[in-house]
Design an enzyme around this catalytic site. Sequence first.
Site, PDB file in Angstrom:
ATOM      1  N   GLU A 142       0.798  -1.243   0.000  1.00  0.00           N
ATOM      2  CA  GLU A 142       0.000   0.000   0.000  1.00  0.00           C
ATOM      3  C   GLU A 142       0.826   1.285   0.000  1.00  0.00           C
ATOM      4  OE1 GLU A 142      -2.684  -0.408   3.313  1.00  0.00           O
ATOM      5  OE2 GLU A 142      -3.777  -2.042   2.360  1.00  0.00           O
ATOM      6  N   ASN A 199       2.107  -5.206  -3.196  1.00  0.00           N
ATOM      7  CA  ASN A 199       0.690  -5.495  -2.930  1.00  0.00           C
ATOM      8  C   ASN A 199      -0.069  -4.205  -2.641  1.00  0.00           C
ATOM      9  OD1 ASN A 199      -1.322  -7.614  -2.332  1.00  0.00           O
ATOM     10  ND2 ASN A 199      -1.243  -6.880  -0.208  1.00  0.00           N
ATOM     11  N   HIS A 234     -10.493  -6.085  -2.353  1.00  0.00           N
ATOM     12  CA  HIS A 234     -11.556  -5.927  -1.348  1.00  0.00           C
ATOM     13  C   HIS A 234     -12.700  -5.180  -2.028  1.00  0.00           C
ATOM     14  CE1 HIS A 234      -9.016  -7.280   1.913  1.00  0.00           C
ATOM     15  NE2 HIS A 234      -8.083  -6.412   1.588  1.00  0.00           N
ATOM     16  N   GLU A 294      -6.212 -10.724  -1.331  1.00  0.00           N
ATOM     17  CA  GLU A 294      -7.019 -10.517  -0.123  1.00  0.00           C
ATOM     18  C   GLU A 294      -8.499 -10.436  -0.481  1.00  0.00           C
ATOM     19  OE1 GLU A 294      -5.555  -7.202   2.195  1.00  0.00           O
ATOM     20  OE2 GLU A 294      -3.462  -7.717   1.786  1.00  0.00           O
ATOM     21  N   ASP A 299     -12.266 -10.333  -0.924  1.00  0.00           N
ATOM     22  CA  ASP A 299     -13.555 -10.440  -0.233  1.00  0.00           C
ATOM     23  C   ASP A 299     -14.539  -9.539  -0.970  1.00  0.00           C
ATOM     24  OD1 ASP A 299     -12.705  -7.924   0.839  1.00  0.00           O
ATOM     25  OD2 ASP A 299     -12.283  -8.784   2.796  1.00  0.00           O
TER      26      ASP A 299
HETATM   27  C1  XIL Z   1      -6.315  -6.345   8.224  1.00  0.00           C
HETATM   28  C2  XIL Z   1      -6.636  -7.529   9.108  1.00  0.00           C
HETATM   29  O1  XIL Z   1      -7.554  -8.347   8.438  1.00  0.00           O
HETATM   30  C3  XIL Z   1      -7.211  -7.072  10.418  1.00  0.00           C
HETATM   31  O2  XIL Z   1      -7.344  -8.160  11.328  1.00  0.00           O
HETATM   32  C4  XIL Z   1      -6.326  -5.995  11.041  1.00  0.00           C
HETATM   33  O3  XIL Z   1      -6.965  -5.492  12.184  1.00  0.00           O
HETATM   34  C5  XIL Z   1      -6.059  -4.895  10.060  1.00  0.00           C
HETATM   35  O4  XIL Z   1      -5.491  -5.424   8.885  1.00  0.00           O
HETATM   36  N1  XIL Z   1      -5.001  -4.656   3.620  1.00  0.00           N
HETATM   37  C6  XIL Z   1      -4.008  -5.490   4.067  1.00  0.00           C
HETATM   38  C7  XIL Z   1      -4.252  -6.367   5.234  1.00  0.00           C
HETATM   39  O5  XIL Z   1      -2.954  -5.583   3.430  1.00  0.00           O
HETATM   40  O6  XIL Z   1      -3.103  -6.573   6.004  1.00  0.00           O
HETATM   41  C8  XIL Z   1      -5.364  -5.832   6.105  1.00  0.00           C
HETATM   42  O7  XIL Z   1      -5.635  -6.817   7.080  1.00  0.00           O
HETATM   43  C9  XIL Z   1      -6.587  -5.533   5.275  1.00  0.00           C
HETATM   44  C10 XIL Z   1      -6.273  -4.484   4.239  1.00  0.00           C
END
Ligand code: XIL
Length: 446
Positions: free
Chosen positions: A157, A199, A235, A264, A266
């Site tokens: 990020e 990422n 996401h 990641e 969802d």
């Molecule tokens: C999130 C986790 O799922 C949570 O448990 C934590 O509190 C915060 O981080 N992008 C990412 C992940 O790269 O590491 C994040 O994970 C979600 C967004």
Amino acid sequence: MRRSRAILTVLTAAAVTAGGFLTLTQAANAATTLGSAAAAKSRYFGTAVAAYKLTDSVYTGLLDTQFTMVTPENEMKWDATEPSQNTFSYTSADTIVARAKANGQRVRGHALAWHSQQPSWVASLSGTALRSAMVNHITNVATHYKGQLYAWDVVNEAFSDNGDGSRRSSNLQATGNDWIEVAFQTARAADPSAKLCYNDYNTDGVNAKSTAVYTMVKDFLARGVPIDCVGFQSHFNSASPLPSDYQANLQRFADLGVEVQITELDIAGSGTAQADSYSKVVAACLAVSKCTGISVWGIRDSDSWRASDTPLLFDASGNPKEAYNAVITAFGGTTTTSSPTTSSSPTTGTGACTATVANNSWTGGFVTTVTVKAGATAITSWKVALTLPTGSAVTSTWSATASGSSGALTFTNASYNGSLAAGASTSFGFQGTGTAFSGTPTCTVS
Ligand code: XIL
């Protein structure tokens, strides 16, 4: 040959049962879990894992049967691995890695350098002190896991969302624009065998942010800065939906020569709309030969960092959702469904229950999903009995407790799914080796 045998098995299972139910089965190829369906297309299917949930048997049951890749959800982040400067703490992450290895799963490391989830001591550093601390951190953590990881999210990020393609302002960025390439070079020196990924989120479609990442990757490749892959967090929700140019965007990165991974995933929502979006993500990855795999960000909806969005593939009880079937189908795997086709009530008596099975079978193994349905009155417990074919054995069970692993077996409700209202149903499942049970199990209430 293999296919016709699978269809024959399926047809054998499609019989009118004694209780008046017709088991409907749709034949497809033999892959029947997220992991095996993806593997049939040379992809992995992974999930984020939280170490503290590894004592939950529903969670581990799904983790062990469905997933071939694991990402520690928080346990490898800077705050977790270096809580005070130069003191490293790997217990939780090591537990996840060791467990994954023992189960034949690979691991994506996440994340070495990130503006978020930094330990508090980092806040007092800047300039060369912070740059040195970052290098020391990456060297230590990547060395600790040397040779054990499939990939590392080296930098997470680092670009802003402001639409001008600029870097995110952060303490790491303030150490100099070269912090990202230094992070990649440091990771490569520490662990030459891990694929090194950049990422990010909101980079899933073609936009200013993803183009800025694209330009950076292209530049790194041209200058020999080590980078092997780009992770797309993916996401998705109504404010940030699956973009229509998702596949095209993955492809343009792949065309640079790096692998792409969905890291990641969802998708907020439910039902068919959610399932359709999941299908599209799978189809996009399959259409891009350098898309090596997909990881979802948690197992059950209740495990999600955005639990109220119900964005994952299993419900809070661990039952597969419509989106789960859609993912398997999109990979070309088997979607075996069993459903009652008559509305008549079971004839087994007031207060009783009925059980029906649906099998996903392949040569040498199977996953059986059993649907337990309460009769005309509510029940508070259930027990399902069936006899496995000789030579077959159960290797894992979820959402019920099995009496053993072979021969005549009973499955007793879990604490959370014994109570069913009149006519309501729940399901449990088990995976095994050999041939699946394909009759009608006996269901009793106690
Ligand atoms: C999130 C986790 O799922 C949570 O448990 C934590 O509190 C915060 O981080 N992008 C990412 C992940 O790269 O590491 C994040 O994970 C979600 C967004």
